[in-house]
Design an enzyme around this catalytic site. Structure first.
Site, PDB file in Angstrom:
ATOM      1  N   LYS A  84       6.028 -26.642 -22.914  1.00 57.06           N
ATOM      2  CA  LYS A  84       4.818 -26.547 -22.090  1.00 57.06           C
ATOM      3  C   LYS A  84       3.643 -27.246 -22.765  1.00 57.06           C
ATOM      4  O   LYS A  84       2.815 -27.886 -22.100  1.00 57.06           O
ATOM      5  CB  LYS A  84       4.466 -25.081 -21.824  1.00 57.06           C
ATOM      6  CG  LYS A  84       3.202 -24.879 -20.968  1.00 57.06           C
ATOM      7  CD  LYS A  84       3.310 -25.559 -19.600  1.00 57.06           C
ATOM      8  CE  LYS A  84       1.997 -25.512 -18.817  1.00 57.06           C
ATOM      9  NZ  LYS A  84       1.648 -24.175 -18.362  1.00 57.06           N
ATOM     10  N   LYS A  93      -7.990 -24.624 -23.770  1.00 59.28           N
ATOM     11  CA  LYS A  93      -7.163 -23.739 -24.604  1.00 59.28           C
ATOM     12  C   LYS A  93      -5.816 -24.367 -24.900  1.00 59.28           C
ATOM     13  O   LYS A  93      -5.335 -24.374 -26.049  1.00 59.28           O
ATOM     14  CB  LYS A  93      -6.994 -22.394 -23.884  1.00 59.28           C
ATOM     15  CG  LYS A  93      -6.096 -21.383 -24.572  1.00 59.28           C
ATOM     16  CD  LYS A  93      -4.662 -21.395 -24.045  1.00 59.28           C
ATOM     17  CE  LYS A  93      -4.581 -20.991 -22.595  1.00 59.28           C
ATOM     18  NZ  LYS A  93      -3.175 -20.906 -22.128  1.00 59.28           N
TER      19      LYS A  93
END
Length: 295
Positions: A171, A239
């Site tokens: 990811k 983030k």
């Protein structure tokens, strides 16, 4: 059908949980804000109450939360998943968190008799609504096999990529590619506009060639229209780029373009645009080009 506790009914989590309801599962929804739970109940879900209450009655627990500390806080501790779930429960974390935290959760879950797989998703809000997400799954073979029937109700591409933490590593690579592609789409749009070219026509032909991508197809028109309602917020991609750069540094891997784009995402976030869609990278390109609209 399984009883599923679904923790996190946000932009991505709410449609995912609704797909599981539509598939015939009893889904116990848990969310920090009451309004999201009320909307979920109206859509056929069940109010799960607290995390501890929901997981005590669940065969499977799915978490879809913003960041590593959020997942750790609901998984660990006296009121968390592992202290209150029955032995043999499966925890499927669809959040995007640090790979090392995913590995830690798998270890903590195993000590409590809970099987844990990391299953972060890609596809944004549209993919979640269409049950067309791409899901990269890390964990033991048997645990991933057990999670697959649930994941296949919310995703179109479900791939076991390795042991615990591997899903989060893939990811991170996904977010690196998406951020880089968004930046190049933004630059292309500003470039085309500066030359007076029809951006609608340009994006149509670019999308049919080697430059075509899911990012271009799903984000291009909204970026041209300066429509930045969040499908995936800048704050979250900021983030995620932190996860990418930290993991690359840990592995001793250079990501020169990725690091530069991470800086641009950080700049947009620092300007107070964290709640905009990540397609708002266009604004940074406009600023650097002296083409930003006043105000």
């Amino acid at each position: 059908m399984s009883t599923i506790a679904f923790v996190g009914l946000g932009i991505m989590g709410a449609p995912m949980a609704r797909h599981l309801v539509d598939a015939g599962h009893e889904v116990l929804g848990v969310n920090r804000s009451r309004a999201a739970v009320d909307r979920f109940v109206e859509a056929g879900g069940t109010d799960g109450g607290s995390v501890a209450e929901a997981v005590a009655n669940a065969d499977v627990v799915v978490t879809m939360l913003p960041d590593s500390p959020d997942v750790a806080s609901v998984a660990l501790g006296q009121d968390g998943i592992y202290a209150n779930a029955r032995r043999g429960t499966l925890h499927v974390d669809c959040s995007t968190i640090r790979p090392d935290v995913a590995r830690q959760l798998a270890e903590e879950g195993a000590r409590a008799g809970v099987a844990v797989v990391d299953a972060p998703v890609s596809g944004g809000e549209a993919g979640a609504k269409e049950a067309a997400l791409s899901i990269m799954v890390g964990g033991a073979d048997d645990d991933v096999a057990a999670a697959r029937p649930v994941l296949e109700k919310v995703g179109k591409t479900v791939v076991h990529v390795g042991p615990a933490g591997a899903g989060q590593t893939v990811k991170a690579a996904n977010q690196l590619i998406v951020a880089g592609t968004l930046e190049l789409v933004a630059e292309a749009i500003v470039f085309l506009e500066a030359h007076g070219v029809s951006t609608e026509a340009a994006l149509e032909v670019l999308g049919g060639g080697l430059a075509g991508s899911t990012v271009l197809a799903r984000k291009g028109a909204a970026m041209v229209a300066r429509e930045f309602a969040p499908g995936f917020r800048i704050a979250l991609h900021h983030k995620d780029m932190g996860i990418v750069t930290a993991a690359a540094r840990e592995a001793g891997v250079a990501i020169p373009l990725g690091a530069h784009v991470a800086g641009l995402v950080a700049a947009l976030h620092a300007q107070g645009h964290g709640d905009l869609d990540h397609g708002a990278l266009l604004r940074i390109v406009e600023q650097l080009s002296g083409r930003a609209e006043e105000g």
